[in-house]
Write a protein that holds these residues in place. Structure first.
Motif, PDB file in Angstrom:
ATOM      1  N   ASP A   1       0.828  -1.210   0.000  1.00 14.85           N
ATOM      2  CA  ASP A   1       0.000   0.000   0.000  1.00 14.85           C
ATOM      3  C   ASP A   1       0.861   1.258   0.000  1.00 14.85           C
ATOM      4  N   VAL A   2       2.011   1.207   0.674  1.00 13.69           N
ATOM      5  CA  VAL A   2       2.916   2.362   0.694  1.00 13.69           C
ATOM      6  C   VAL A   2       3.479   2.603  -0.700  1.00 13.69           C
ATOM      7  N   ILE A   3       3.906   1.550  -1.360  1.00 14.54           N
ATOM      8  CA  ILE A   3       4.454   1.682  -2.717  1.00 14.54           C
ATOM      9  C   ILE A   3       3.374   2.205  -3.662  1.00 14.54           C
ATOM     10  N   ARG A   4       2.187   1.645  -3.570  1.00 14.45           N
ATOM     11  CA  ARG A   4       1.081   2.085  -4.431  1.00 14.45           C
ATOM     12  C   ARG A   4       0.739   3.545  -4.162  1.00 14.45           C
ATOM     13  N   ALA A   5       0.721   3.921  -2.891  1.00 10.18           N
ATOM     14  CA  ALA A   5       0.381   5.299  -2.526  1.00 10.18           C
ATOM     15  C   ALA A   5       1.383   6.289  -3.099  1.00 10.18           C
ATOM     16  N   LEU A   6       2.639   5.930  -3.100  1.00  9.98           N
ATOM     17  CA  LEU A   6       3.673   6.834  -3.619  1.00  9.98           C
ATOM     18  C   LEU A   6       3.758   6.815  -5.138  1.00  9.98           C
ATOM     19  N   GLY A   7       3.089   5.859  -5.774  1.00  8.11           N
ATOM     20  CA  GLY A   7       3.153   5.726  -7.223  1.00  8.11           C
ATOM     21  C   GLY A   7       2.321   6.739  -7.990  1.00  8.11           C
ATOM     22  N   ASP A   8       1.439   7.430  -7.324  1.00  6.46           N
ATOM     23  CA  ASP A   8       0.595   8.428  -7.982  1.00  6.46           C
ATOM     24  C   ASP A   8       1.285   9.792  -7.923  1.00  6.46           C
ATOM     25  N   PRO A   9       1.368  10.509  -9.052  1.00  7.71           N
ATOM     26  CA  PRO A   9       2.071  11.806  -9.065  1.00  7.71           C
ATOM     27  C   PRO A   9       1.511  12.834  -8.086  1.00  7.71           C
ATOM     28  N   LEU A  10       0.202  12.905  -7.940  1.00  4.34           N
ATOM     29  CA  LEU A  10      -0.367  13.884  -7.013  1.00  4.34           C
ATOM     30  C   LEU A  10      -0.063  13.495  -5.573  1.00  4.34           C
ATOM     31  N   ARG A  11      -0.155  12.219  -5.251  1.00  3.83           N
ATOM     32  CA  ARG A  11       0.158  11.797  -3.890  1.00  3.83           C
ATOM     33  C   ARG A  11       1.636  12.023  -3.578  1.00  3.83           C
ATOM     34  N   LEU A  12       2.493  11.792  -4.551  1.00  2.26           N
ATOM     35  CA  LEU A  12       3.913  12.067  -4.343  1.00  2.26           C
ATOM     36  C   LEU A  12       4.142  13.559  -4.116  1.00  2.26           C
ATOM     37  N   ARG A  13       3.407  14.393  -4.825  1.00  3.64           N
ATOM     38  CA  ARG A  13       3.493  15.852  -4.630  1.00  3.64           C
ATOM     39  C   ARG A  13       3.026  16.220  -3.220  1.00  3.64           C
ATOM     40  N   ILE A  14       1.947  15.609  -2.765  1.00  2.00           N
ATOM     41  CA  ILE A  14       1.447  15.861  -1.414  1.00  2.00           C
ATOM     42  C   ILE A  14       2.507  15.472  -0.376  1.00  2.00           C
ATOM     43  N   VAL A  15       3.111  14.312  -0.546  1.00  2.00           N
ATOM     44  CA  VAL A  15       4.153  13.851   0.377  1.00  2.00           C
ATOM     45  C   VAL A  15       5.328  14.824   0.369  1.00  2.00           C
ATOM     46  N   THR A  16       5.705  15.306  -0.799  1.00  2.00           N
ATOM     47  CA  THR A  16       6.796  16.270  -0.908  1.00  2.00           C
ATOM     48  C   THR A  16       6.465  17.558  -0.161  1.00  2.00           C
ATOM     49  N   LEU A  17       5.244  18.033  -0.306  1.00  2.00           N
ATOM     50  CA  LEU A  17       4.826  19.245   0.404  1.00  2.00           C
ATOM     51  C   LEU A  17       4.804  19.022   1.911  1.00  2.00           C
ATOM     52  N   LEU A  18       4.297  17.867   2.333  1.00  2.14           N
ATOM     53  CA  LEU A  18       4.216  17.581   3.760  1.00  2.14           C
ATOM     54  C   LEU A  18       5.583  17.308   4.379  1.00  2.14           C
ATOM     55  N   ALA A  19       6.566  17.003   3.566  1.00  5.11           N
ATOM     56  CA  ALA A  19       7.924  16.825   4.078  1.00  5.11           C
ATOM     57  C   ALA A  19       8.492  18.164   4.549  1.00  5.11           C
ATOM     58  N   ARG A  20       7.951  19.245   4.036  1.00  4.16           N
ATOM     59  CA  ARG A  20       8.429  20.585   4.398  1.00  4.16           C
ATOM     60  C   ARG A  20       7.681  21.192   5.571  1.00  4.16           C
ATOM     61  N   GLU A  21       6.367  20.894   5.680  1.00  2.00           N
ATOM     62  CA  GLU A  21       5.564  21.481   6.753  1.00  2.00           C
ATOM     63  C   GLU A  21       4.230  20.764   6.882  1.00  2.00           C
ATOM     64  N   THR A  22       3.625  20.901   8.048  1.00  2.00           N
ATOM     65  CA  THR A  22       2.293  20.376   8.299  1.00  2.00           C
ATOM     66  C   THR A  22       1.287  21.314   7.644  1.00  2.00           C
ATOM     67  N   LEU A  23       0.368  20.759   6.856  1.00  2.00           N
ATOM     68  CA  LEU A  23      -0.570  21.579   6.090  1.00  2.00           C
ATOM     69  C   LEU A  23      -1.995  21.080   6.257  1.00  2.00           C
ATOM     70  N   CYS A  24      -2.948  21.997   6.109  1.00  2.00           N
ATOM     71  CA  CYS A  24      -4.350  21.596   6.106  1.00  2.00           C
ATOM     72  C   CYS A  24      -4.798  21.386   4.662  1.00  2.00           C
ATOM     73  N   THR A  25      -5.982  20.854   4.502  1.00  2.00           N
ATOM     74  CA  THR A  25      -6.519  20.570   3.174  1.00  2.00           C
ATOM     75  C   THR A  25      -6.558  21.831   2.318  1.00  2.00           C
ATOM     76  N   THR A  26      -6.943  22.953   2.911  1.00  2.00           N
ATOM     77  CA  THR A  26      -7.007  24.211   2.159  1.00  2.00           C
ATOM     78  C   THR A  26      -5.650  24.579   1.581  1.00  2.00           C
ATOM     79  N   HIS A  27      -4.596  24.424   2.373  1.00  2.00           N
ATOM     80  CA  HIS A  27      -3.245  24.708   1.881  1.00  2.00           C
ATOM     81  C   HIS A  27      -2.874  23.776   0.725  1.00  2.00           C
ATOM     82  N   LEU A  28      -3.221  22.507   0.887  1.00  2.00           N
ATOM     83  CA  LEU A  28      -2.875  21.531  -0.153  1.00  2.00           C
ATOM     84  C   LEU A  28      -3.632  21.798  -1.448  1.00  2.00           C
ATOM     85  N   VAL A  29      -4.876  22.248  -1.346  1.00  2.00           N
ATOM     86  CA  VAL A  29      -5.636  22.620  -2.545  1.00  2.00           C
ATOM     87  C   VAL A  29      -4.936  23.780  -3.249  1.00  2.00           C
TER      88      VAL A  29
END
Length: 102
Positions: A8-36
């Motif tokens: 499930d971890v590999i599959r989750a990271l395989g999607d470009p948008l999810r990888l982008r989300i992970v990259t953003l969250l690696a920098r800071e804690t964000l709410c849904t509004t920020h991620l949008v």
């Protein structure tokens, strides 16, 4: 070895948008509004992707009033990194191991 990695971890990271989300969250804690705002994704689509990341154990949530903040679970990525490093080390020596054809 890599076989112990949760698929499930590999599959989750395989999607470009999810990888982008992970990259953003690696920098800071964000709410849904920020991620949008950061991704340009629709809120519904983003929520579905965040659910996949949560279920895979990659992110955790923190309620804050009417907002939900998302935080990356670095320990999961660190474990994945260690498993890939072990796999790479095995591949370095695999040239010496050659199975004979029958």
């Amino acid at each position: 070895m890599l076989t112990s990695v949760d698929p499930d971890v590999i599959r989750a990271l395989g999607d470009p948008l999810r990888l982008r989300i992970v990259t953003l969250l690696a920098r800071e804690t964000l709410c849904t509004t920020h991620l949008v705002e950061e991704t340009g994704a629709k809120q519904t689509n983003l929520s579905n992707h965040l659910k996949v990341l949560r279920e895979a154990g990659l992110v955790e949530t923190e309620p804050c009033g009417r907002f939900t903040y998302y935080r990356l679970r670095a320990v999961v990525l660190a474990g994945l990194s260690e498993q890939f490093a072990a796999l790479a080390e095995s591949a370095r020596t695999s040239g010496e191991n050659k199975r004979a054809c029958p």
